[in-house]
Design an enzyme around this catalytic site. Structure first.
Site, PDB file in Angstrom:
ATOM      1  N   ALA A 186      24.447   7.400 -11.180  1.00 39.09           N
ATOM      2  CA  ALA A 186      23.491   9.093 -10.907  1.00 39.09           C
ATOM      3  C   ALA A 186      22.879   8.534 -12.511  1.00 39.09           C
ATOM      4  CB  ALA A 186      24.201   9.965 -10.627  1.00 39.09           C
ATOM      5  N   ARG A 192      22.023   6.742 -24.599  1.00 42.61           N
ATOM      6  CA  ARG A 192      23.182   5.598 -24.574  1.00 42.61           C
ATOM      7  C   ARG A 192      23.352   4.718 -25.812  1.00 42.61           C
ATOM      8  NH1 ARG A 192      23.939   7.887 -20.336  1.00 42.61           N
ATOM      9  NH2 ARG A 192      22.574   7.310 -17.857  1.00 42.61           N
ATOM     10  N   HIS A 196      26.362  21.554 -17.324  1.00 40.55           N
ATOM     11  CA  HIS A 196      26.373  20.796 -16.428  1.00 40.55           C
ATOM     12  C   HIS A 196      27.178  21.853 -14.873  1.00 40.55           C
ATOM     13  CE1 HIS A 196      26.129  17.186 -13.597  1.00 40.55           C
ATOM     14  NE2 HIS A 196      26.809  17.646 -12.943  1.00 40.55           N
ATOM     15  N   LYS A 255      29.042  20.435 -25.226  1.00 40.28           N
ATOM     16  CA  LYS A 255      28.338  20.293 -23.923  1.00 40.28           C
ATOM     17  C   LYS A 255      29.736  19.984 -22.428  1.00 40.28           C
ATOM     18  CE  LYS A 255      25.868  19.073 -20.042  1.00 40.28           C
ATOM     19  NZ  LYS A 255      25.724  17.873 -19.642  1.00 40.28           N
ATOM     20  N   HIS A 310      19.692  11.889 -22.301  1.00 40.92           N
ATOM     21  CA  HIS A 310      20.337  10.405 -22.339  1.00 40.92           C
ATOM     22  C   HIS A 310      19.863   9.377 -23.547  1.00 40.92           C
ATOM     23  CE1 HIS A 310      23.577  13.205 -19.999  1.00 40.92           C
ATOM     24  NE2 HIS A 310      22.186  12.885 -19.016  1.00 40.92           N
ATOM     25  N   LEU A 329      22.124  13.292 -10.580  1.00 39.97           N
ATOM     26  CA  LEU A 329      23.318  14.533 -10.298  1.00 39.97           C
ATOM     27  C   LEU A 329      22.579  15.816 -11.461  1.00 39.97           C
ATOM     28  CD1 LEU A 329      26.543  12.750  -9.999  1.00 39.97           C
ATOM     29  CD2 LEU A 329      25.931  14.314  -8.407  1.00 39.97           C
ATOM     30  N   HIS A 357      17.150  17.905 -23.090  1.00 40.61           N
ATOM     31  CA  HIS A 357      18.151  17.668 -22.414  1.00 40.61           C
ATOM     32  C   HIS A 357      18.047  15.899 -22.160  1.00 40.61           C
ATOM     33  CE1 HIS A 357      21.621  17.865 -19.313  1.00 40.61           C
ATOM     34  NE2 HIS A 357      21.615  16.591 -19.942  1.00 40.61           N
ATOM     35  N   ASP A 409      16.602  15.145 -18.862  1.00 46.20           N
ATOM     36  CA  ASP A 409      17.567  14.479 -18.280  1.00 46.20           C
ATOM     37  C   ASP A 409      17.153  12.781 -17.859  1.00 46.20           C
ATOM     38  OD1 ASP A 409      20.536  14.370 -17.528  1.00 46.20           O
ATOM     39  OD2 ASP A 409      20.267  14.840 -15.866  1.00 46.20           O
ATOM     40  N   HIS A 463      19.049  20.900 -16.876  1.00 44.97           N
ATOM     41  CA  HIS A 463      19.166  20.488 -15.003  1.00 44.97           C
ATOM     42  C   HIS A 463      19.994  21.066 -13.610  1.00 44.97           C
ATOM     43  CE1 HIS A 463      22.974  18.886 -14.999  1.00 44.97           C
ATOM     44  NE2 HIS A 463      22.842  18.104 -15.968  1.00 44.97           N
ATOM     45  N   ASN A 469      27.728  12.282 -23.559  1.00 44.07           N
ATOM     46  CA  ASN A 469      28.387  11.745 -22.526  1.00 44.07           C
ATOM     47  C   ASN A 469      28.128  10.071 -22.652  1.00 44.07           C
ATOM     48  OD1 ASN A 469      26.192  11.262 -21.929  1.00 44.07           O
ATOM     49  ND2 ASN A 469      26.851  11.073 -19.422  1.00 44.07           N
ATOM     50  N   HIS A 483      20.108   3.688 -16.417  1.00 44.40           N
ATOM     51  CA  HIS A 483      20.788   2.968 -16.346  1.00 44.40           C
ATOM     52  C   HIS A 483      20.515   1.547 -15.453  1.00 44.40           C
ATOM     53  CE1 HIS A 483      24.148   5.590 -15.163  1.00 44.40           C
ATOM     54  NE2 HIS A 483      23.638   6.826 -14.825  1.00 44.40           N
TER      55      HIS A 483
HETATM   56  C1  NCD Z   1      23.346  10.909 -16.011  1.00 43.53           C
HETATM   57  C2  NCD Z   1      23.490  10.638 -16.942  1.00 43.53           C
HETATM   58  O1  NCD Z   1      23.873   8.716 -16.333  1.00 43.53           O
HETATM   59  O2  NCD Z   1      24.380  10.320 -17.629  1.00 43.53           O
HETATM   60  N1  NCD Z   1      23.077  11.354 -14.726  1.00 43.53           N
HETATM   61  C3  NCD Z   1      22.298  11.401 -14.203  1.00 43.53           C
HETATM   62  O3  NCD Z   1      22.621  11.919 -13.184  1.00 43.53           O
HETATM   63  N2  NCD Z   1      21.855  13.550 -14.517  1.00 43.53           N
HETATM   64  C4  NCD Z   1      24.979  12.833 -16.179  1.00 43.53           C
HETATM   65  C5  NCD Z   1      23.998  13.886 -16.480  1.00 43.53           C
HETATM   66  O4  NCD Z   1      23.342  14.820 -16.633  1.00 43.53           O
HETATM   67  O5  NCD Z   1      24.854  14.417 -15.330  1.00 43.53           O
HETATM   68 ZN    ZN Z   2      22.144  15.051 -18.246  1.00 44.88          ZN
END
Ligand code: NCD
Ligand code: ZN
Length: 347
Positions: free
Chosen positions: A266, A20, A139, A102, A18, A222, A16, A250, A177, A44, A254
């Protein structure tokens, strides 16, 4: 018994992640690829990755952003929306690089606006996923505005997940998560087609870490960190060696300014140190002998993929975590920034 000084395991995967897009992708992808062989890449983006064609293009951008010396296999996912069709499910299932769909409850987290407010009406899509054995990654948080933020996962498990796995009893499901005793118990007692990922932060931190001496935006993710008793339940779950639980960082970068804001984003960025952090968590409960299953074997078994033939070695060499890493035009602050992690990874 003397403490273990090193641990060699098959090259792990991150189930899992991210990554970007654009400059941000360029900055972060190597942090995962240096340690992990494969990663399930979340869809996402804005706009979301909804179709197989979009996932193919995104995968090409990921590979293009990678230093030529690094071997890394991005496993792609599609974002479930009210527009998803059984035909797209069939296309995804037949595609070598798309491994799952997802589900974000609408608005539940970062870039979840395009998600689904309920699964009603998506039965044909879920039927197709069940038929093609294409996993649904969830999620798992209730979006009922009356539900307390700390209860959203437990309420989702009871109200949505329970009925879903009853109705679609052969659907492969990963509850992503997980953060609560309720989720861990649900997955532990569910059949083998239901699994869960767990992040390093939810194994290492409880919700006090959000308010330690002041508000700590870099601990905001989150699902939100929970009480200590839930953290203990997650540690106990991985400590048993139950193969339903596997590694999913996860890691969600950011830019610093978007986290240090009146309405901060988050997401916790952990990719560069994630494997070492997990080792700390397993060591804290004397369960390093369970680490290989969690990091390198249970995920491939669930997804029907081979365990890596390469290895990585964790050594008990403390490492200093940088205060930040370059990220687009700015920086991203990692988990444990400026602190020390007790383990290091030798690849
Ligand atoms: C994730 C994100 O920033 O894309 N943020 C997070 O707090 N985990 C999205 C997600 O997995 O909930
Ligand atoms: Zn995530």
């Amino acid at each position: 018994m003397a403490a273990m000084q090193s641990l060699t395991i098959p090259r792990p995967d991150d189930w899992h992640l991210h990554l970007r897009d654009g400059e941000a992708l360029r900055c972060v992808v190597r942090h995962t690829a240096e340690t992990f062989g494969r990663a399930i890449v979340m869809p996402n983006l804005r706009p979301p990755v909804e179709t197989v064609a979009q996932a193919e293009h995104y995968r090409a951008r990921i590979l293009e952003a990678l230093d030529p010396g690094l071997r890394f296999d991005p496993l792609m996912t599609l974002y479930l929306t009210p527009r998803t069709t059984p035909q797209e499910v069939a296309r995804a299932a037949a595609h070598p690089h798309v491994v799952a769909i997802k589900m974000y409850p609408a608005g539940a987290t970062t870039n979840a606006e395009a998600g689904v407010s309920s699964l009603d009406g998506l039965e044909p899509v879920l039927e197709a996923m069940q038929e093609h054995q294409l996993p649904l990654l969830i999620h798992g948080e209730s979006i009922d505005p009356g539900v307390d933020v700390f209860d959203r996962e437990a309420v989702f498990v009871e109200r949505q997940l329970g009925p879903l796995v009853q109705r679609f009893s052969n659907l492969r499901v990963v509850l992503e998560h997980i953060t609560t005793a309720e989720a861990a118990a649900f997955v532990a007692s569910a059949p083998a087609n239901v699994a869960a990922t767990i992040t390093p932060q939810h194994l290492l931190l409880d919700r006090n870490a959000l308010f330690a001496g002041g508000i700590r935006p870099h601990h905001w993710c989150l699902p939100v960190l929970k009480r200590e008793r839930h953290r203990q339940a997650l540690l106990a779950a991985v400590g048993t060696g139950d193969t339903s639980f596997f590694l999913g960082t996860d890691s969600a970068p950011h830019e610093e300014a978007t986290k240090l804001s009146a309405c901060g984003c988050a997401g916790i960025f952990s990719a560069p140190i994630a494997l070492a952090l997990y080792a700390e968590a397993f060591e804290s409960i004397d369960a390093l002998h369970r680490f290989e299953g969690f990091a390198s074997r249970n995920g491939p078994a669930f997804y029907g993929l081979p365990v890596s033939k390469e290895t990585v070695t964790l050594v008990r060499n403390p490492q200093q975590v940088p205060p930040s890493y370059p990220f687009g035009d700015g920086v991203v602050v990692p988990l444990r920034a400026g602190g020390v992690v007790r383990w290091s990874v030798r690849t």
